[in-house]
Design a protein around this motif. Sequence first.
Motif, short mmCIF file in Angstrom:
data_model
loop_
_atom_site.label_atom_id
_atom_site.label_comp_id
_atom_site.label_asym_id
_atom_site.label_seq_id
_atom_site.Cartn_x
_atom_site.Cartn_y
_atom_site.Cartn_z
N ILE A 124 24.01 27.47 -16.85
CA ILE A 124 23.44 28.81 -16.12
C ILE A 124 24.54 29.12 -14.99
CG2 ILE A 124 20.81 28.42 -16.49
CD1 ILE A 124 20.84 27.06 -13.93
N ALA A 125 25.68 28.87 -15.40
CA ALA A 125 26.80 29.07 -14.68
C ALA A 125 26.74 30.43 -13.93
CB ALA A 125 28.23 29.13 -15.19
N PRO A 126 26.29 31.60 -14.83
CA PRO A 126 26.19 33.02 -14.10
C PRO A 126 25.14 33.02 -13.03
CG PRO A 126 26.54 32.93 -16.35
CD PRO A 126 26.14 31.54 -16.23
N ALA A 127 24.37 32.13 -13.00
CA ALA A 127 23.23 32.19 -11.89
C ALA A 127 23.87 31.81 -10.46
CB ALA A 127 22.19 31.28 -12.20
N PHE A 128 25.01 30.77 -10.58
CA PHE A 128 25.39 30.22 -9.35
C PHE A 128 26.80 30.59 -9.18
CE2 PHE A 128 25.97 26.79 -12.03
CZ PHE A 128 27.08 26.01 -11.47
N LEU A 129 27.59 30.76 -10.07
CA LEU A 129 29.04 31.19 -9.96
C LEU A 129 29.41 32.32 -9.53
CD1 LEU A 129 30.69 28.70 -12.25
CD2 LEU A 129 30.70 28.46 -9.95
N SER A 130 30.49 32.78 -8.97
CA SER A 130 30.88 34.26 -8.68
C SER A 130 31.49 34.93 -9.83
CB SER A 130 31.60 34.24 -7.53
OG SER A 130 31.27 33.66 -6.27
N PRO A 131 31.30 36.13 -10.10
CA PRO A 131 31.79 36.64 -11.23
C PRO A 131 33.22 36.61 -11.24
CG PRO A 131 30.21 38.03 -9.95
CD PRO A 131 30.38 37.16 -9.27
N LYS A 132 34.15 36.50 -10.49
CA LYS A 132 35.52 36.41 -10.50
C LYS A 132 35.94 34.89 -10.96
CE LYS A 132 37.27 39.54 -7.09
NZ LYS A 132 37.89 39.94 -5.54
N VAL A 133 34.96 34.11 -10.54
CA VAL A 133 35.33 32.58 -11.18
C VAL A 133 34.76 32.60 -12.63
CG1 VAL A 133 34.40 30.28 -11.13
CG2 VAL A 133 34.73 31.70 -8.88
N LEU A 134 33.82 33.33 -12.87
CA LEU A 134 33.47 33.37 -14.25
C LEU A 134 34.48 34.13 -15.26
CD1 LEU A 134 29.75 34.20 -13.89
CD2 LEU A 134 30.56 32.24 -14.75
N GLN A 135 35.09 34.88 -14.58
CA GLN A 135 36.21 35.78 -15.40
C GLN A 135 37.41 34.84 -15.68
OE1 GLN A 135 37.33 38.95 -13.11
NE2 GLN A 135 35.76 40.64 -13.76
N SER A 136 37.62 34.14 -14.82
CA SER A 136 38.89 33.29 -14.76
C SER A 136 38.86 31.94 -15.57
CB SER A 136 39.35 33.00 -13.45
OG SER A 136 39.52 34.29 -12.75
#
Length: 586
Positions: A124-136
């Motif tokens: 569930i990373a998209p629920a607590f990590l920022s979009p820029k972190v998820l992109q990278s």
Amino acid sequence: MSLIARSLRVGIAGTVAIGLLTTGAAAYSAPGAARHSSAPEQVKVDKVPTPRLSWYDCEDFQSSPIIPQCATVKVPLDYDDPTGPTTELAVLRLKATGSPAQRKGTLFVNPGGPGGAGTMLAAIAPAFLSPKVLQSFDVVGIDPRGVNFSDQVRCYSSPGEQRAAFDGFKEPFPISPAETSAFFASSRSLGKACDTTGAPLTRKVSTAEVARDMDLMRRAVGDEKLTYLGFSYGTALGQYYGNMFPDRVRAIVNDGVLNPVNWVGDPARPSELDSRIRSGLGAVKALNEIMKRCKDAKKKCVLGATAQAKWDRVMTDLKKKPVVIDDGGEKLTVTYAMAVGTVLGAMYDPAGWEAVIDITNLLYKAVTKKTADVDRSALRQRFAPKRAGMAGFPYNNGLESGLSVVCSDTTNLPRLEDYPAEAQLADKRAPNFGPAWMWYSAPCAQSTWTAQDDDAYRGPFNVRTASPMMFVGNTYDPATYYWEALDSAALSPGAYLVKSQSWGHTAYGSSACVTGRVDAYLLALTEPAAKACLGDVQPFVTNSSSAGARATVAGPLTPETVVRILKSRKQIMPPVANPWLANAGR
């Protein structure tokens, strides 16, 4: 997230220059000056062939538009015997959402515990990590050896046998002589079972073993250096890795910090764990500040100017006699230990102050015999029995896996019989909450828990890493005392310390200020600006309805929200490392 409460820090109640400090920056040397991984650790891991991860889509975990990928991998049970027996790890990955040019590598995450499942957090990373972190970054979670979908530590042959053995753990913590006797019996049963039926895995699950596994997985995903975000007890894992493999550190963030020196303790001077890591003090600090702000809020707080006195009255009366809820249904008894455990669990949430005030108000009316004003339905809702999967199917190994780590890593008192006196000292040091935290590690008494890892790591913890580690300390964290973060940062040459006046357990996601600084560090190794941080949710300023809405949308959330999301989606929950404090955890 499990409860072991591991990590407590002192926060100075009045002076906090809430913000981010840089410790030892002037003395920090360039990355090229980093110390090499200790020769024994380098040899232990590097002689193991790089595992091949055969990823497959695992849609059952899907909690976002990103379909998670899963893999299992066998690693040496004992790194001294790389071709000998193995244990299997479960690994989950969410691939980076950005273009190949945007991808920076892999971000490993751990939710704490011990006993928390990294696969669940990564899912569930998209629920607590920022979009820029998820992109990278690809986000990868590993269930540590012994935990969840990895080969489980199982100290009993069946759930029924476990349930009978755990009869003495019914209360959040023991108070009466009869409860203490039952707790002792269950502790002795658990210690014996984990050294027999649970072996050999119980002797090979220390934090050092998990750090070795993580270095092997770093190599398996193709990263030259490790990027890591650990919460609560996961900060111990981050610091163990940094000190065991300092030249392999790209970026390590430790949020909700446990000081590893205090965690390990001094074998020459055995002591009780919470007297060193001070979780009880963290909980008292948070509770007292809630009551102070209630008084200052005046009409906004139902307890009014006498908030602290009402809390003290509730605790005093419950110690003498429990509250019995009789509303025509099955009678429900609210004990002192239940009240302490429930309030402690509530304070893990950034908006938990509302529950703390409500619980105190309900119980105050009950103990002062204002029966006409007692909302029995509300009391029942607050204190409905929670067994945290201790009975029935499936086999819940949260307590066994958690204590296997704690008892392997830490120095503890010689005998169980030493702990009642320690409970009295803990109650003086940290009223109400001190004993709640203290009793968790009591089964680790040296004569009770004999399953030990001969490859556990005892330090040093002051090794210079290739890149400075970041430590995040929350001044009103009820589980990890702020001064643990301060002391850990002082240990680590060049480390960055982010100090935030935040509520709940850990600060990433509940403070935009903290989240921005952590993201900048993860993405570009940016040293945080020396600026004060403040949690987004503040008592009597931000209400829980506005804060709680964040649990249903994408964006940064506290790790504790992970539990609520998983519950709402009926997914399998991470093991709870402390059944008698089931709502809490490190």
